[in-house]
Motif scaffolding. Structure first.
Motif, PDB file in Angstrom:
ATOM      1  N   ILE A 150     -29.988 183.537  45.488  1.00 58.42           N
ATOM      2  CA  ILE A 150     -31.258 183.548  44.812  1.00 58.42           C
ATOM      3  C   ILE A 150     -32.378 184.272  45.847  1.00 58.42           C
ATOM      4  CG2 ILE A 150     -32.893 182.611  43.357  1.00 58.42           C
ATOM      5  CD1 ILE A 150     -30.333 180.925  42.081  1.00 58.42           C
ATOM      6  N   LEU A 151     -32.949 185.286  45.523  1.00 58.37           N
ATOM      7  CA  LEU A 151     -34.152 185.644  46.084  1.00 58.37           C
ATOM      8  C   LEU A 151     -35.518 185.148  45.737  1.00 58.37           C
ATOM      9  CD1 LEU A 151     -31.608 187.794  46.588  1.00 58.37           C
ATOM     10  CD2 LEU A 151     -33.403 189.281  47.178  1.00 58.37           C
ATOM     11  N   LEU A 152     -35.525 185.007  44.402  1.00 56.03           N
ATOM     12  CA  LEU A 152     -36.777 184.455  43.785  1.00 56.03           C
ATOM     13  C   LEU A 152     -36.343 183.575  42.292  1.00 56.03           C
ATOM     14  CD1 LEU A 152     -39.917 184.763  43.346  1.00 56.03           C
ATOM     15  CD2 LEU A 152     -39.287 186.415  41.997  1.00 56.03           C
ATOM     16  N   SER A 153     -37.104 182.644  42.253  1.00 53.28           N
ATOM     17  CA  SER A 153     -36.766 181.747  41.171  1.00 53.28           C
ATOM     18  C   SER A 153     -37.957 181.910  40.160  1.00 53.28           C
ATOM     19  CB  SER A 153     -36.442 180.622  41.555  1.00 53.28           C
ATOM     20  OG  SER A 153     -35.293 180.215  42.214  1.00 53.28           O
ATOM     21  N   LYS A 154     -37.730 181.737  38.858  1.00 55.51           N
ATOM     22  CA  LYS A 154     -38.941 181.480  38.089  1.00 55.51           C
ATOM     23  C   LYS A 154     -39.967 180.381  38.348  1.00 55.51           C
ATOM     24  CE  LYS A 154     -40.089 180.578  32.952  1.00 55.51           C
ATOM     25  NZ  LYS A 154     -39.719 180.530  31.863  1.00 55.51           N
ATOM     26  N   GLY A 155     -41.028 181.038  38.257  1.00 53.14           N
ATOM     27  CA  GLY A 155     -42.232 179.824  38.838  1.00 53.14           C
ATOM     28  C   GLY A 155     -42.817 180.127  40.166  1.00 53.14           C
ATOM     29  N   GLU A 156     -41.941 180.996  41.183  1.00 51.96           N
ATOM     30  CA  GLU A 156     -42.468 181.054  42.457  1.00 51.96           C
ATOM     31  C   GLU A 156     -43.365 182.029  42.477  1.00 51.96           C
ATOM     32  OE1 GLU A 156     -38.198 179.611  44.794  1.00 51.96           O
ATOM     33  OE2 GLU A 156     -38.865 181.882  44.637  1.00 51.96           O
ATOM     34  N   VAL A 157     -44.019 182.396  43.318  1.00 56.19           N
ATOM     35  CA  VAL A 157     -44.938 183.488  43.605  1.00 56.19           C
ATOM     36  C   VAL A 157     -44.322 184.480  44.774  1.00 56.19           C
ATOM     37  CG1 VAL A 157     -47.397 184.408  44.164  1.00 56.19           C
ATOM     38  CG2 VAL A 157     -47.059 182.238  42.977  1.00 56.19           C
ATOM     39  N   SER A 158     -43.925 185.453  44.418  1.00 52.03           N
ATOM     40  CA  SER A 158     -43.321 186.659  45.145  1.00 52.03           C
ATOM     41  C   SER A 158     -44.298 187.690  45.699  1.00 52.03           C
ATOM     42  CB  SER A 158     -42.226 187.362  44.573  1.00 52.03           C
ATOM     43  OG  SER A 158     -41.859 188.332  45.544  1.00 52.03           O
ATOM     44  N   ARG A 210     -30.115 192.208  41.100  1.00 54.88           N
ATOM     45  CA  ARG A 210     -30.477 192.033  39.727  1.00 54.88           C
ATOM     46  C   ARG A 210     -31.877 191.301  39.230  1.00 54.88           C
ATOM     47  NH1 ARG A 210     -27.245 187.840  36.021  1.00 54.88           N
ATOM     48  NH2 ARG A 210     -27.236 186.216  37.553  1.00 54.88           N
ATOM     49  N   SER A 211     -32.523 191.540  38.406  1.00 55.50           N
ATOM     50  CA  SER A 211     -33.769 190.719  37.970  1.00 55.50           C
ATOM     51  C   SER A 211     -33.427 190.577  36.585  1.00 55.50           C
ATOM     52  CB  SER A 211     -35.079 191.579  37.806  1.00 55.50           C
ATOM     53  OG  SER A 211     -36.064 191.006  37.273  1.00 55.50           O
ATOM     54  N   TYR A 212     -33.892 189.029  36.243  1.00 55.87           N
ATOM     55  CA  TYR A 212     -33.276 188.422  34.949  1.00 55.87           C
ATOM     56  C   TYR A 212     -34.215 187.386  34.590  1.00 55.87           C
ATOM     57  CZ  TYR A 212     -30.589 185.008  37.768  1.00 55.87           C
ATOM     58  OH  TYR A 212     -30.221 184.071  38.681  1.00 55.87           O
ATOM     59  N   SER A 213     -34.232 186.933  33.414  1.00 55.39           N
ATOM     60  CA  SER A 213     -34.866 185.796  32.994  1.00 55.39           C
ATOM     61  C   SER A 213     -33.552 185.005  32.035  1.00 55.39           C
ATOM     62  CB  SER A 213     -35.812 185.991  31.850  1.00 55.39           C
ATOM     63  OG  SER A 213     -35.441 186.669  30.611  1.00 55.39           O
ATOM     64  N   ILE A 214     -34.095 183.759  31.898  1.00 53.51           N
ATOM     65  CA  ILE A 214     -32.976 182.651  31.332  1.00 53.51           C
ATOM     66  C   ILE A 214     -33.913 182.061  30.369  1.00 53.51           C
ATOM     67  CG2 ILE A 214     -31.485 180.578  31.397  1.00 53.51           C
ATOM     68  CD1 ILE A 214     -31.076 181.276  34.468  1.00 53.51           C
ATOM     69  N   LYS A 244     -29.566 181.297  27.693  1.00 53.33           N
ATOM     70  CA  LYS A 244     -29.143 182.813  27.853  1.00 53.33           C
ATOM     71  C   LYS A 244     -29.622 183.591  28.834  1.00 53.33           C
ATOM     72  CE  LYS A 244     -28.059 186.582  24.656  1.00 53.33           C
ATOM     73  NZ  LYS A 244     -28.008 187.108  23.257  1.00 53.33           N
ATOM     74  N   THR A 245     -29.029 184.361  29.513  1.00 58.70           N
ATOM     75  CA  THR A 245     -29.341 185.281  30.478  1.00 58.70           C
ATOM     76  C   THR A 245     -29.687 186.610  29.919  1.00 58.70           C
ATOM     77  OG1 THR A 245     -28.198 184.182  32.194  1.00 58.70           O
ATOM     78  CG2 THR A 245     -28.910 186.442  32.498  1.00 58.70           C
ATOM     79  N   HIS A 246     -31.023 187.181  30.111  1.00 55.28           N
ATOM     80  CA  HIS A 246     -31.541 188.367  29.783  1.00 55.28           C
ATOM     81  C   HIS A 246     -31.838 189.326  30.811  1.00 55.28           C
ATOM     82  CE1 HIS A 246     -31.898 186.936  25.781  1.00 55.28           C
ATOM     83  NE2 HIS A 246     -32.483 185.934  26.216  1.00 55.28           N
ATOM     84  N   SER A 286     -43.825 183.859  39.032  1.00 53.35           N
ATOM     85  CA  SER A 286     -42.837 184.878  38.280  1.00 53.35           C
ATOM     86  C   SER A 286     -42.054 184.173  37.007  1.00 53.35           C
ATOM     87  CB  SER A 286     -41.653 184.930  39.410  1.00 53.35           C
ATOM     88  OG  SER A 286     -40.199 185.649  38.776  1.00 53.35           O
ATOM     89  N   GLU A 287     -41.979 185.242  36.082  1.00 52.19           N
ATOM     90  CA  GLU A 287     -41.394 184.832  35.034  1.00 52.19           C
ATOM     91  C   GLU A 287     -39.730 185.083  35.102  1.00 52.19           C
ATOM     92  OE1 GLU A 287     -42.534 183.987  31.770  1.00 52.19           O
ATOM     93  OE2 GLU A 287     -44.607 183.636  32.905  1.00 52.19           O
ATOM     94  N   PHE A 288     -39.377 185.751  36.293  1.00 50.08           N
ATOM     95  CA  PHE A 288     -37.899 186.049  36.462  1.00 50.08           C
ATOM     96  C   PHE A 288     -37.505 185.636  37.536  1.00 50.08           C
ATOM     97  CE2 PHE A 288     -40.494 189.462  34.562  1.00 50.08           C
ATOM     98  CZ  PHE A 288     -39.855 189.538  33.153  1.00 50.08           C
ATOM     99  N   PHE A 289     -36.004 185.667  37.638  1.00 52.04           N
ATOM    100  CA  PHE A 289     -35.383 185.456  38.821  1.00 52.04           C
ATOM    101  C   PHE A 289     -34.668 187.012  39.471  1.00 52.04           C
ATOM    102  CE2 PHE A 289     -34.777 181.839  36.036  1.00 52.04           C
ATOM    103  CZ  PHE A 289     -34.577 180.677  36.786  1.00 52.04           C
TER     104      PHE A 289
END
Length: 196
Positions: A37-45, A57-61, A66-68, A91-94
């Motif tokens: 994982i390079l970036l998790s939701k809630g982190e500032v990239s 890949r970039s995605y949300s849960i 469920k993964t989007h 971030s809103e995404f992973f």
């Protein structure tokens, strides 16, 4: 690996080897393991990734787990989370690596500093931002109005080499359909003698 970025940039803007060397001195190349994982939701990239080998890949849960999938980034594609890079927001995404991946890490200030040294970088940055907007507008429109088959055919056109590299459930997630629906689409296309 910086040569891949240099070649990519030289196809887009008038950039000499010397100019590239002057702006690229602070760029770093990093290897990521599969599933890292390079970036998790809630982190500032503050990073943008230029993929030289592998696949991100970039995605949300969602609240139900469920993964989007928002985007894939194979070789010579860019990946970033714009909330952090442009607005310093969480971030809103992973972002993760689907395969072992090598990417050039580009800092938040790279394009600004590069444009000061090589003015055409400013134009390139604007073009890339506008292309990202166009990509997302088309993607939203496809999700809202296209059939599952149309979305799949558009996916193949956009990512011609991913159908054999990405699990079917990830393609289905990207398309906004179930894996069973994707299986039916592929079966229907096979009956029409279509090959991805």
């Amino acid at each position: 690996m910086l040569d891949k970025l240099k070649t990519y940039l030289q196809k887009s803007i008038a950039l000499t080897d010397e100019q590239f060397d002057s702006v690229a001195k602070d760029l770093k190349v990093k290897k990521f393991d599969k599933n890292e994982i390079l970036l998790s939701k809630g982190e500032v990239s503050t990073k943008t990734y230029f993929v030289t080998d592998g696949l991100l890949r970039s995605y949300s849960i969602d609240s139900k787990g469920k993964t989007h999938i928002i985007q894939f980034a194979p070789e010579l594609w860019w990946m970033s989370e714009r909330n952090g890079v442009l607005f310093n927001e969480a971030s809103e995404f992973f972002i993760d690596a689907i395969e072992p991946t090598e990417a050039i890490i580009i800092s938040k200030d790279f394009m600004v500093n590069a444009a000061q040294l090589v003015p055409c970088f400013g134009d390139l940055n604007n073009k890339m931002l506008n292309n990202a907007i166009r990509f997302m507008q088309k993607r939203i429109n496809m999700l809202l109005s296209a059939t599952a088959e149309e979305r799949y055919l558009d996916f193949i056109k956009l990512y011609p080499n991913l159908t054999l590299r990405v699990p079917q459930w990830m393609i289905a997630s990207y398309l906004g359909i179930t894996p069973e629906s994707l299986s039916r689409v592929r079966k229907d296309l096979a009956h029409k003698h279509f090959r991805p």
